[in-house]
Every structure is written in C-alpha cells, then in structure tokens.
Write a protein that holds these residues in place. Structure first.
Motif, PDB file in Angstrom:
ATOM      1  N   THR A  40       0.836  -1.191   0.000  1.00  0.00           N
ATOM      2  CA  THR A  40       0.000   0.000   0.000  1.00  0.00           C
ATOM      3  C   THR A  40       0.873   1.243   0.000  1.00  0.00           C
ATOM      4  O   THR A  40       1.974   1.250   0.546  1.00  0.00           O
ATOM      5  CB  THR A  40      -0.957   0.062   1.212  1.00  0.00           C
ATOM      6  OG1 THR A  40      -0.198   0.139   2.417  1.00  0.00           O
ATOM      7  CG2 THR A  40      -1.875  -1.148   1.260  1.00  0.00           C
ATOM      8  N   VAL A  41       0.361   2.283  -0.642  1.00  0.00           N
ATOM      9  CA  VAL A  41       0.996   3.599  -0.639  1.00  0.00           C
ATOM     10  C   VAL A  41      -0.024   4.566  -0.064  1.00  0.00           C
ATOM     11  O   VAL A  41      -1.128   4.700  -0.596  1.00  0.00           O
ATOM     12  CB  VAL A  41       1.421   4.036  -2.056  1.00  0.00           C
ATOM     13  CG1 VAL A  41       2.006   5.445  -2.027  1.00  0.00           C
ATOM     14  CG2 VAL A  41       2.437   3.050  -2.635  1.00  0.00           C
ATOM     15  N   GLY A  50       6.031   0.895 -11.143  1.00  0.00           N
ATOM     16  CA  GLY A  50       6.665   2.148 -11.541  1.00  0.00           C
ATOM     17  C   GLY A  50       6.057   3.384 -10.918  1.00  0.00           C
ATOM     18  O   GLY A  50       6.445   4.501 -11.261  1.00  0.00           O
ATOM     19  N   ARG A  51       5.129   3.213  -9.994  1.00  0.00           N
ATOM     20  CA  ARG A  51       4.497   4.356  -9.313  1.00  0.00           C
ATOM     21  C   ARG A  51       5.576   5.262  -8.738  1.00  0.00           C
ATOM     22  O   ARG A  51       6.488   4.817  -8.050  1.00  0.00           O
ATOM     23  CB  ARG A  51       3.590   3.830  -8.195  1.00  0.00           C
ATOM     24  CG  ARG A  51       3.264   4.808  -7.070  1.00  0.00           C
ATOM     25  CD  ARG A  51       2.129   5.738  -7.416  1.00  0.00           C
ATOM     26  NE  ARG A  51       1.913   6.721  -6.381  1.00  0.00           N
ATOM     27  CZ  ARG A  51       0.952   6.658  -5.448  1.00  0.00           C
ATOM     28  NH1 ARG A  51       0.139   5.645  -5.415  1.00  0.00           N
ATOM     29  NH2 ARG A  51       0.819   7.608  -4.557  1.00  0.00           N
ATOM     30  N   GLN A  52       5.484   6.539  -9.043  1.00  0.00           N
ATOM     31  CA  GLN A  52       6.455   7.506  -8.535  1.00  0.00           C
ATOM     32  C   GLN A  52       6.079   7.912  -7.114  1.00  0.00           C
ATOM     33  O   GLN A  52       4.959   8.337  -6.852  1.00  0.00           O
ATOM     34  CB  GLN A  52       6.491   8.750  -9.432  1.00  0.00           C
ATOM     35  CG  GLN A  52       7.047   8.492 -10.812  1.00  0.00           C
ATOM     36  CD  GLN A  52       8.531   8.162 -10.790  1.00  0.00           C
ATOM     37  OE1 GLN A  52       9.320   8.791 -10.118  1.00  0.00           O
ATOM     38  NE2 GLN A  52       8.900   7.133 -11.537  1.00  0.00           N
ATOM     39  N   LEU A  53       7.028   7.763  -6.210  1.00  0.00           N
ATOM     40  CA  LEU A  53       6.842   8.170  -4.826  1.00  0.00           C
ATOM     41  C   LEU A  53       7.575   9.474  -4.591  1.00  0.00           C
ATOM     42  O   LEU A  53       8.617   9.730  -5.191  1.00  0.00           O
ATOM     43  CB  LEU A  53       7.399   7.100  -3.883  1.00  0.00           C
ATOM     44  CG  LEU A  53       6.828   5.698  -4.023  1.00  0.00           C
ATOM     45  CD1 LEU A  53       7.576   4.747  -3.096  1.00  0.00           C
ATOM     46  CD2 LEU A  53       5.348   5.678  -3.722  1.00  0.00           C
ATOM     47  N   HIS A  54       7.044  10.286  -3.683  1.00  0.00           N
ATOM     48  CA  HIS A  54       7.615  11.585  -3.365  1.00  0.00           C
ATOM     49  C   HIS A  54       7.752  11.714  -1.852  1.00  0.00           C
ATOM     50  O   HIS A  54       7.074  10.988  -1.109  1.00  0.00           O
ATOM     51  CB  HIS A  54       6.724  12.699  -3.918  1.00  0.00           C
ATOM     52  CG  HIS A  54       6.502  12.595  -5.399  1.00  0.00           C
ATOM     53  ND1 HIS A  54       7.406  13.065  -6.317  1.00  0.00           N
ATOM     54  CD2 HIS A  54       5.498  12.029  -6.117  1.00  0.00           C
ATOM     55  CE1 HIS A  54       6.967  12.816  -7.532  1.00  0.00           C
ATOM     56  NE2 HIS A  54       5.814  12.179  -7.439  1.00  0.00           N
ATOM     57  N   PRO A  55       8.614  12.615  -1.380  1.00  0.00           N
ATOM     58  CA  PRO A  55       8.735  12.796   0.068  1.00  0.00           C
ATOM     59  C   PRO A  55       7.376  12.987   0.726  1.00  0.00           C
ATOM     60  O   PRO A  55       6.526  13.722   0.219  1.00  0.00           O
ATOM     61  CB  PRO A  55       9.606  14.053   0.188  1.00  0.00           C
ATOM     62  CG  PRO A  55      10.474  13.987  -1.043  1.00  0.00           C
ATOM     63  CD  PRO A  55       9.543  13.458  -2.123  1.00  0.00           C
ATOM     64  N   GLY A  56       7.172  12.260   1.820  1.00  0.00           N
ATOM     65  CA  GLY A  56       5.901  12.294   2.534  1.00  0.00           C
ATOM     66  C   GLY A  56       5.052  11.056   2.295  1.00  0.00           C
ATOM     67  O   GLY A  56       4.173  10.743   3.091  1.00  0.00           O
ATOM     68  N   ASP A  57       5.305  10.339   1.189  1.00  0.00           N
ATOM     69  CA  ASP A  57       4.565   9.108   0.913  1.00  0.00           C
ATOM     70  C   ASP A  57       5.000   8.008   1.882  1.00  0.00           C
ATOM     71  O   ASP A  57       6.176   7.912   2.244  1.00  0.00           O
ATOM     72  CB  ASP A  57       4.803   8.623  -0.519  1.00  0.00           C
ATOM     73  CG  ASP A  57       4.094   9.479  -1.563  1.00  0.00           C
ATOM     74  OD1 ASP A  57       3.114  10.160  -1.215  1.00  0.00           O
ATOM     75  OD2 ASP A  57       4.532   9.449  -2.729  1.00  0.00           O
ATOM     76  N   SER A  65       6.322  -0.435   7.671  1.00  0.00           N
ATOM     77  CA  SER A  65       6.117   0.786   6.892  1.00  0.00           C
ATOM     78  C   SER A  65       7.397   1.586   6.801  1.00  0.00           C
ATOM     79  O   SER A  65       8.231   1.559   7.709  1.00  0.00           O
ATOM     80  CB  SER A  65       5.044   1.649   7.540  1.00  0.00           C
ATOM     81  OG  SER A  65       3.801   0.996   7.559  1.00  0.00           O
ATOM     82  N   ALA A  66       7.537   2.300   5.687  1.00  0.00           N
ATOM     83  CA  ALA A  66       8.661   3.216   5.484  1.00  0.00           C
ATOM     84  C   ALA A  66       8.126   4.486   4.826  1.00  0.00           C
ATOM     85  O   ALA A  66       7.269   4.418   3.959  1.00  0.00           O
ATOM     86  CB  ALA A  66       9.732   2.582   4.616  1.00  0.00           C
ATOM     87  N   ARG A  67       8.652   5.615   5.274  1.00  0.00           N
ATOM     88  CA  ARG A  67       8.220   6.908   4.734  1.00  0.00           C
ATOM     89  C   ARG A  67       9.341   7.503   3.887  1.00  0.00           C
ATOM     90  O   ARG A  67      10.502   7.518   4.298  1.00  0.00           O
ATOM     91  CB  ARG A  67       7.848   7.867   5.864  1.00  0.00           C
ATOM     92  CG  ARG A  67       7.329   9.212   5.386  1.00  0.00           C
ATOM     93  CD  ARG A  67       6.803  10.093   6.512  1.00  0.00           C
ATOM     94  NE  ARG A  67       7.649  10.081   7.686  1.00  0.00           N
ATOM     95  CZ  ARG A  67       7.278   9.583   8.877  1.00  0.00           C
ATOM     96  NH1 ARG A  67       6.102   9.059   9.047  1.00  0.00           N
ATOM     97  NH2 ARG A  67       8.113   9.620   9.893  1.00  0.00           N
ATOM     98  N   VAL A  68       8.980   7.994   2.717  1.00  0.00           N
ATOM     99  CA  VAL A  68       9.931   8.649   1.818  1.00  0.00           C
ATOM    100  C   VAL A  68      10.258  10.029   2.394  1.00  0.00           C
ATOM    101  O   VAL A  68       9.364  10.803   2.689  1.00  0.00           O
ATOM    102  CB  VAL A  68       9.348   8.807   0.399  1.00  0.00           C
ATOM    103  CG1 VAL A  68      10.358   9.461  -0.527  1.00  0.00           C
ATOM    104  CG2 VAL A  68       8.877   7.468  -0.157  1.00  0.00           C
TER     105      VAL A  68
END
Length: 71
Positions: A40-41, A50-57, A65-68
C-alpha cells in the motif's frame, strides 16, 4: 510506526523504494508483492511497480512501513 528513508532525487519508483527501504530483498520479490496487492501507498493498494513516490509518501507491506523523505 514508519521509519524514514531518504532519497537523493525528487521521486523514486515504488519497486526501487521497497529495496532501498529493506522492505523486500530483490526486484523480483517487489514485482510479485506489488502484483499480488500486498503493497500500500498512503493506505491505498498499489499495483504499479513504476508508481512515482515523493517525500511524505508512506509505503507498507507485511505490517512494516517506510516513509519517503528528502535526502
């Protein structure tokens, strides 16, 4: 509680982040887990490797869990 994982760019692909955050060991593990709907995101099931993750995701798999964050 999610642990913070800094990235060097403005975004990172989901498959890459799973490995960087040590949530999964390999790209093939990431591909399978994502395809099976185990990832889950921000609380929503994500099936695009290939979903692009950004800081805060926040990415969650198997109760971890891990946060970008911006590196």
């Amino acid at each position: 509680m999610a642990h913070d994982v800094p990235i060097g760019d403005d975004s990172i692909r989901l498959g890459q982040f799973l490995k960087l955050a040590s949530l999964l060991d390999s790209g093939s593990d990431a591909k399978s887990a994502i395809a099976d709907g185990q990832v889950t995101v921000n609380g929503d099931v994500e099936v695009r490797r290939g979903r692009q993750l950004h800081p805060g995701d926040t990415v969650t798999i198997g109760g971890e869990s891990a946060r970008v964050t911006q590196g």
